[in-house]
Structures are given as C-alpha cells and as structure tokens.
Design a protein around this motif. Structure first.
Motif, PDB file in Angstrom:
ATOM      1  N   PRO B  78      35.794  30.921  45.688  1.00 41.44           N
ATOM      2  CA  PRO B  78      35.955  31.572  44.383  1.00 41.44           C
ATOM      3  C   PRO B  78      37.026  30.903  43.513  1.00 41.44           C
ATOM      4  O   PRO B  78      36.843  30.808  42.296  1.00 41.44           O
ATOM      5  CB  PRO B  78      36.348  33.009  44.729  1.00 41.44           C
ATOM      6  N   VAL B  79      38.107  30.424  44.130  1.00 49.28           N
ATOM      7  CA  VAL B  79      39.122  29.725  43.328  1.00 49.28           C
ATOM      8  C   VAL B  79      38.500  28.488  42.677  1.00 49.28           C
ATOM      9  O   VAL B  79      38.706  28.224  41.491  1.00 49.28           O
ATOM     10  CB  VAL B  79      40.340  29.349  44.195  1.00 49.28           C
ATOM     11  N   THR B  82      36.206  29.312  39.777  1.00 44.81           N
ATOM     12  CA  THR B  82      36.943  29.694  38.577  1.00 44.81           C
ATOM     13  C   THR B  82      37.638  28.482  37.960  1.00 44.81           C
ATOM     14  O   THR B  82      37.583  28.274  36.745  1.00 44.81           O
ATOM     15  CB  THR B  82      37.987  30.771  38.914  1.00 44.81           C
ATOM     16  N   ALA B  83      38.315  27.688  38.801  1.00 45.29           N
ATOM     17  CA  ALA B  83      39.011  26.514  38.284  1.00 45.29           C
ATOM     18  C   ALA B  83      38.028  25.547  37.633  1.00 45.29           C
ATOM     19  O   ALA B  83      38.376  24.849  36.682  1.00 45.29           O
ATOM     20  CB  ALA B  83      39.778  25.821  39.400  1.00 45.29           C
ATOM     21  N   LEU B  86      37.985  26.251  34.157  1.00 49.65           N
ATOM     22  CA  LEU B  86      39.174  25.771  33.457  1.00 49.65           C
ATOM     23  C   LEU B  86      39.005  24.293  33.107  1.00 49.65           C
ATOM     24  O   LEU B  86      39.275  23.874  31.976  1.00 49.65           O
ATOM     25  CB  LEU B  86      40.423  25.998  34.321  1.00 49.65           C
ATOM     26  N   VAL B  87      38.519  23.503  34.073  1.00 53.60           N
ATOM     27  CA  VAL B  87      38.321  22.068  33.825  1.00 53.60           C
ATOM     28  C   VAL B  87      37.289  21.881  32.714  1.00 53.60           C
ATOM     29  O   VAL B  87      37.440  21.027  31.826  1.00 53.60           O
ATOM     30  CB  VAL B  87      37.900  21.356  35.116  1.00 53.60           C
ATOM     31  N   ILE B 312      37.259  21.412  47.033  1.00 51.35           N
ATOM     32  CA  ILE B 312      37.981  21.538  45.765  1.00 51.35           C
ATOM     33  C   ILE B 312      37.404  20.590  44.717  1.00 51.35           C
ATOM     34  O   ILE B 312      37.109  20.995  43.585  1.00 51.35           O
ATOM     35  CB  ILE B 312      39.487  21.272  45.986  1.00 51.35           C
ATOM     36  N   PHE B 316      35.676  22.161  41.443  1.00 47.14           N
ATOM     37  CA  PHE B 316      36.460  21.977  40.221  1.00 47.14           C
ATOM     38  C   PHE B 316      35.689  21.136  39.206  1.00 47.14           C
ATOM     39  O   PHE B 316      35.716  21.408  38.016  1.00 47.14           O
ATOM     40  CB  PHE B 316      37.801  21.289  40.525  1.00 47.14           C
ATOM     41  N   LEU B 317      35.019  20.072  39.697  1.00 48.89           N
ATOM     42  CA  LEU B 317      34.371  19.147  38.771  1.00 48.89           C
ATOM     43  C   LEU B 317      32.872  19.379  38.641  1.00 48.89           C
ATOM     44  O   LEU B 317      32.249  18.876  37.708  1.00 48.89           O
ATOM     45  CB  LEU B 317      34.627  17.695  39.218  1.00 48.89           C
ATOM     46  N   LEU B 346      36.761  32.840  31.719  1.00 47.78           N
ATOM     47  CA  LEU B 346      37.769  32.617  32.755  1.00 47.78           C
ATOM     48  C   LEU B 346      38.387  33.951  33.178  1.00 47.78           C
ATOM     49  O   LEU B 346      38.557  34.230  34.369  1.00 47.78           O
ATOM     50  CB  LEU B 346      38.841  31.685  32.188  1.00 47.78           C
ATOM     51  N   SER B 350      37.657  35.786  36.800  1.00 49.78           N
ATOM     52  CA  SER B 350      38.866  36.020  37.599  1.00 49.78           C
ATOM     53  C   SER B 350      38.934  37.478  38.038  1.00 49.78           C
ATOM     54  O   SER B 350      39.228  37.780  39.199  1.00 49.78           O
ATOM     55  CB  SER B 350      40.120  35.693  36.788  1.00 49.78           C
TER      56      SER B 350
END
Lengths: 125, 569
Positions: B78-79, B82-83, B86-87, B312, B316-317, B346, B350
């Motif tokens: 989940p992190v 979400t991140a 952000l990216v 990650i 993330f990407l 976001l 979250s």
C-alpha cells in the motif's frame, strides 16, 4: 504652375495596419512564435518545474526509500515495548502517509508558484 | 457466514452500479461526453473516481491477507501504491493533461510524431490492461466461492458482464459517477466494520503480540480441512485429529507430529491447543500468500532487502503507466486541476490504506489458521463473524462483501474503459460510439477467455507483473517524453521494447519456475530494480545515436506541455 497641386506622393513605409504585435505582447508573442527568446523562457519554466519535481523525489527517496535499510538495521525494534514488526506496522501502516501528503502539498504549491512567476514575467512586459 | 445477507450485498452493489451507470447515460449526450466526460469533471468528483478505480481487490482484500500470511513487511504494497501517485504528481500529472491526448498511445504519437511509437505503446497498454484484468476476475471468483460455495467461474463472469454492460452503455461520464460511488462504498465498507472490530478487540482485553513469529493459536481452535493439505512442521506439535493424517485414520485422538512434511486428507478435523505454532503449507514456500501478489513475494525469503527494493521501484514508478490511471487525467479541465486532483487522490487513498493494516493485525490474532489452509485472502471477510458473530457480524460481513465486489467492479471497469479506448482508436476504424461498444466487448472477452481456460493455474500473480512492466516501459517514455527534448521516436520504441520486454521475460521465466533459487531467481522475480534503468538507458542511448531525427515540432510540443493554460493565447 505653382497652383497645380503637387502629385500625390505615396510613401510606402511598411505595413502600418498589420504592425507586428511584438511591442505590446513581448514575451508572450516570442513564445507563440517559437523564437529563440521564447524557447529560452519555456526552458526556464521547465527547469524550475523539473527542479521542484526532483526535489520532491529526492526527499521521498531519503525519507521513505531508506526505510528498508532502517528496518534491517533495527530488527528488534525499540526495546521490549515496541518489537521490530510492530515498528514496521506503525511506520508503514500509518506514519508514512502524512509524509507523502505533505510532500505532495509542498510540490503543488511550489509548481503553482513557478507558473505564477512565469505568468507575471509574461504579463509584466 | 450468512449467505443471504452477503448475496443481497453483492446484488445491491451490482444494481447500484448499473443504475448509476444508466444515470450517466442520460447525461452523456455528445461523443466527447462519452469518451472523456467533456473534460469537465470537477477535481473532487474526479479524485473520488480515480481513487475508486485504483483501489482494487488487491488493496481491499489482498493487503490484509498478505500481512496475515507474511508479516508487516507486506505493508510496502500500500505504501508503494500511494507513493506511486506522488511520483506521478511530481513528474507527470499536469504536463500529461496539457498534452491534450486521451491515451498513452495518443501522448506517444503527439510527442514523437511517429505511428510506430504509437503502435508500440498501444500494444503495451492492451497487454498491461489484460494482465491486470485477469486477477480482478479471479478475485471475484474466489470471493463468491468463499461466500456462497458457487463454482469459481461464476463470480468472474458476473463481474465481466456487469462491467461490459456499464462501460459500453455509458462511457466515461457514467463511469466517473460509478467510480466515485464505489470509492465511498469501499471506504465505508472497510471503515465501519473496522470500528466495531477494534471495539471488540478492546472488549477482549486488548490482547497483544499480533506479529509474534512464528504465529501461534491464542485459543482452542478447530480447523476443518476441506482439500487435502501438505503441512511443513518445524517443531514437534500435538494436535487432536478426527480423520486421516499421513494415511493413518484417527478418531478424536491426540497425535504428535514430528518435524517434517505431513499430509492431511480432505475432510479431516484438526484441533489445536492455545500456544501451539500455526503450521504452514509445504507446497510452495509462498503458499498462503495472497494470490494477488504471488510473484512479487515468491522469493522474499532469499534476499529480503533486494526484494523489498524491487517492490518499491515497481510500485513507485509503475503507477504512472497503468492504463486505467493515466486515462483519468484527460478528464480534468486543465493542468492546474490535474495537479490538484492528484493531490486529493493522494489524500483519499492514504485514508483508505490506514485500514487494511488494522485488519491484518487483527487477523494475525484471531484467525491464524488461515495461514495453514492458504485462504488468507478471505481474512477480511471472515473477521466480523469471528470476532462479533450474531446478526451484527453477519451484517458487517455483508458490508465487506459488498465493498469487495465494488473493488472488482471499479478496477475492472476502469481497465476495460482504457483498453477499449485504445482498441477503438488503433485497431478499429474510428467511426464513433458504436465501435467503442464493440471494442468494450473485445476488451473484456480476451481476459474472460483466459480466465475460463486457466482458472486453476496461479495466473492471479499478474498484478505484480503489470506494475513491473509498466514501470520499465511507460515510466521512461513519460518522464523522458515530458522532460527531455532530445528523445527520438527510435529511442522511445527501443526503450519500450528493451525495458518492458526484459521485465516481461523475467517475470514469465519466474512464473514458469526457472531458475530454482538464489540470486538469479531473486533478480528475475523482482526485475524492476534493473529493468527500469535498462529502459531509461536504452531510450537515452538510442535517442543520442539518432540525434538527427529529433521530431521537428518538439519545441512547440514542449511549450504546450509545460506552459500554464493562461499564458498562451
């Protein structure tokens, strides 16, 4: 002879009615017309926006991207009252999200300010 | 589990989806309405729709199941989800909206002025979309089987039919309302039971130690084994058996299981005493894993730190390249709104992701036997019955089932929408809405066929594959396309094929069971760490080598991507 009206003289000096709007619009028309100067303005905006993005990404990598190393470094957590897995649960299950939100909020404000500065520059000419 | 309540909940969610879809149909009058909601969806509504679409079954059920089976490291999922947003916000959101394109292939063609790039991007969009649709259907099948005992194919087919009908009927506008409704539904469905469950945990004397390793039974627990199980026992364990263990019949007898592998026949009753260790299935090291995350977690044991970074990088990407995520940005009125919308998203996701960890921790305390039987995906659904019981437990359970179905429906409809959009534009002549409806059927029929054909195989692990492939192909294309003027069409195509192709090949090899173990396996099971840089490198090197073929309109395109809307005439 002198009463004869002088032949009308037409002097062509350019295109008075279709004068290029450079003086009124300055930077804006430079951008619209893809000139060197306009390109430089766009590059400037892109650079400041990219810097904001990279800045946010760097902070993300530093704060969140290093967490696996931190967790690996303290497998037993913080003593008897907070075990390793419980620490991971607290950090990843809750504490990370406000960080992500703050970063996002900071970036949006920064990016909008960059754009406002750019608009001011264009309008100000 | 009370079937009547649960089936009613599923029916209500399905009917509400169809009704709200129909409402949108009346509103969508023009072709533009149909495709991109006339680019006029206000940020809050759009953000709720994006969140509703993004929070799939993997989030609703899978995260808690993973925490139950494998511990708190699984909260990187989940992190990462979400991140990833952000990216996306940092590098892509506003310029992508300002490009004015509708799909990723549109963006690729617009930026690089090449039909070849468009075709390569289209192929990846359809591929990633289908890979991601398959586990949605499978998740629905599993859920409906857990609740009602219906055959596996029923749930998947139900989702497929509802989604195809809703998307084909209403297009993007109706999907926007449907998705926004489903975000609210999913959040409520997870929040309300969580409050009751935490209260029940408090009333139980707030027992501690949910993450003790190895997990143990806290109370006398009786487990009815349905299908034959092979268990790996680490320490001698005494259980009371009624049935067949290791080909010997027992009738309510205490049996000492020595360390090693033991076979429990289907239909056997096992009773465990408090404090005994929960045995794990022996079949694969990863059994008991959530089926939504299998390849990403398959080799965690060998190199956990590397695996975590693989996860990650992929999440993330990879988020920015998921087709159903990207298509939503075109519905914002301008770049400014796109950025604001992403920020609201976001916040919304979250808020949602605070809940699954709670379910995961409670499941470790109250239903550890799911680790043994491998049914950890059902952990969220079964908790209310376990902790509360009675009518209240049944009702909360029904609410959770409804939320789970909303998760399947919303993600599946977003994916179908974007795959159908690409099919309409690139495969079928663009003659209007009729072809979009045809494309919707096509977009759904391929994953349905795959789902029906291979429903017994662990194909559900394709979610991780989708993220890794998306991170290795679309992330370089978007980031370099938006920020680097010297990108050429040849560079973009090479990068897409090399990066995305390498990730695809790596995970395909892992799923085929090759290689056996150690570093080669870890590297192939978690390709994003090396395949993303590879994609970037290929794009940059080939672009520099073909520097004479930079698209002539690059300057104008860059100005359009980055200038705020008010600054140009």
């Amino acid at each position: 002879m002198s009463e004869r009206p002088a032949p009308r003289r037409e002097v062509v000096v350019g295109e008075p009615l279709r004068r290029r709007p450079v003086r009124q619009l300055g930077v804006r028309s430079e951008i619209d017309e893809q000139t060197e100067v306009g390109g430089a303005y766009v590059r400037g905006l892109m650079r400041s926006q990219l810097r904001a993005g990279l800045c946010g990404f760097g902070v993300l990598a530093l704060l969140v991207g290093t967490l696996p190393l931190v967790f690996a470094a303290v497998p037993d957590g913080l003593g008897p009252w907070l075990s390793g897995p419980a620490l991971v649960w607290l950090v990843l299950g809750g504490a990370t999200y406000p960080v992500l939100l703050c970063l996002g909020h900071w970036y949006v404000r920064r990016a909008e300010r960059n754009e406002q500065d750019f608009v001011d520059l264009v309008e100000g000419q | 589990m009370n079937q009547a309540y649960a089936v009613t909940a599923v029916a209500v969610v399905v009917v509400a989806t169809v009704l709200i879809g129909g409402l949108g149909l009346r509103i969508s009058r023009t072709t533009s309405d149909f495709y991109v909601a006339s680019r006029s969806v206000p940020p809050r509504l759009n953000a709720a729709a994006i969140s509703g679409e993004y929070l799939s079954a993997a989030s609703f059920l899978g995260v808690a199941g993973l925490v139950l089976a494998q511990g708190t490291d699984m909260l990187w999922y989940p992190v990462g989800y979400t991140a990833g947003y952000l990216v996306l916000l940092l590098f892509v959101a506003a310029p992508l909206r300002r490009s004015g394109a509708y799909t990723l292939p549109d963006f690729a063609e617009d930026r690089l002025e090449s039909r070849t790039v468009r075709r390569a991007a289209s192929a990846f969009v359809v591929g990633v979309g289908w890979l991601y649709l398959l586990p949605q259907l499978q998740g629905a099948g599993l859920t409906l089987r857990v609740i009602t005992g219906a055959p596996r194919w029923t749930g998947g087919l139900l989702v497929a039919v509802v989604v195809t009908a809703a998307v084909a009927a209403g297009g993007m506008r109706s999907i926007t309302f449907v998705q926004a409704f489903q975000y609210v539904l999913k959040l409520t469905a997870l929040l309300v039971p969580a409050l009751f469950l935490v209260a029940a945990w408090h009333g139980d004397g707030t027992p501690r130690g949910p993450f003790d390793e190895p997990p143990t039974f806290r109370q006398h627990t009786q487990v009815q084994v349905e299908d034959t199980l092979r268990l790996r026992i680490e320490e001698p364990l005494t259980v009371t058996v009624t049935g067949t263990v290791d080909a010997t019949r027992y009738r309510d007898e205490g049996v000492l299981l020595e360390p090693g592998t033991h076979t429990i026949e289907g239909g056997t009753d096992l009773r465990f005493t408090p404090g005994s260790t929960v045995p794990r299935p022996a079949e694969h090291a990863s059994a008991g894993t959530s089926s939504w995350a299998e390849p990403l977690s398959g080799s965690r044991d060998a190199h956990p730190l590397y695996s975590t970074y693989g996860l990650i990088v992929a999440t993330f990407l990879g988020t920015m390249g998921l087709p159903h995520v990207v298509v939503r940005f075109y519905t914002s009125p301008n770049g400014h709104a796109a950025r604001r919308t992403t920020l609201v998203v976001l916040g919304m996701i979250s808020a949602f992701y605070l809940l699954p960890p709670v379910y995961g921790a409670l499941a470790r305390l109250y239903e550890p036997e799911l680790i043994m039987t491998g049914g950890t995906d059902a952990a969220v659904l079964l908790l209310p019955g376990r902790l509360l019981g009675g009518l209240g437990g049944d009702l909360l359970e029904a609410l959770l089932v409804g939320g789970a179905f909303a998760a399947f429906l919303s993600t599946a409809s977003g994916l179908t929408m974007s795959v159908a959009g690409v099919l309409t534009q690139d495969l079928l002549p663009s003659l209007g809405v009729r072809h979009f409806r045809l494309a919707t059927v096509l977009a759904m029929s391929v994953p349905v066929a795959a789902y029906l054909a291979v429903s017994d195989l662990p194909v559900a692990d394709t979610v991780g594959l989708a993220f890794a492939v998306s991170a290795s192909s679309f992330c370089p294309l978007l980031v370099l396309g938006i920020w680097w003027r010297r990108l050429t069409a040849a560079g973009a195509v090479t990068g897409l094929l090399v990066g995305g192709g390498a990730a695809l090949a790596a995970v395909a090899a892992t799923m085929a069971g090759f290689p056996e173990g150690g570093w080669p396996r870890a590297l192939l099971a978690w390709p994003a760490v090396w395949s993303v840089p590879l994609g970037f490198l290929a794009m940059i090197v080939v672009s520099l080598a073909t520097a004479s073929r930079i698209p002539p309109g690059t300057g104008a395109t860059m100005a359009r991507l980055h200038l705020p809307e008010g600054a140009t005439r």
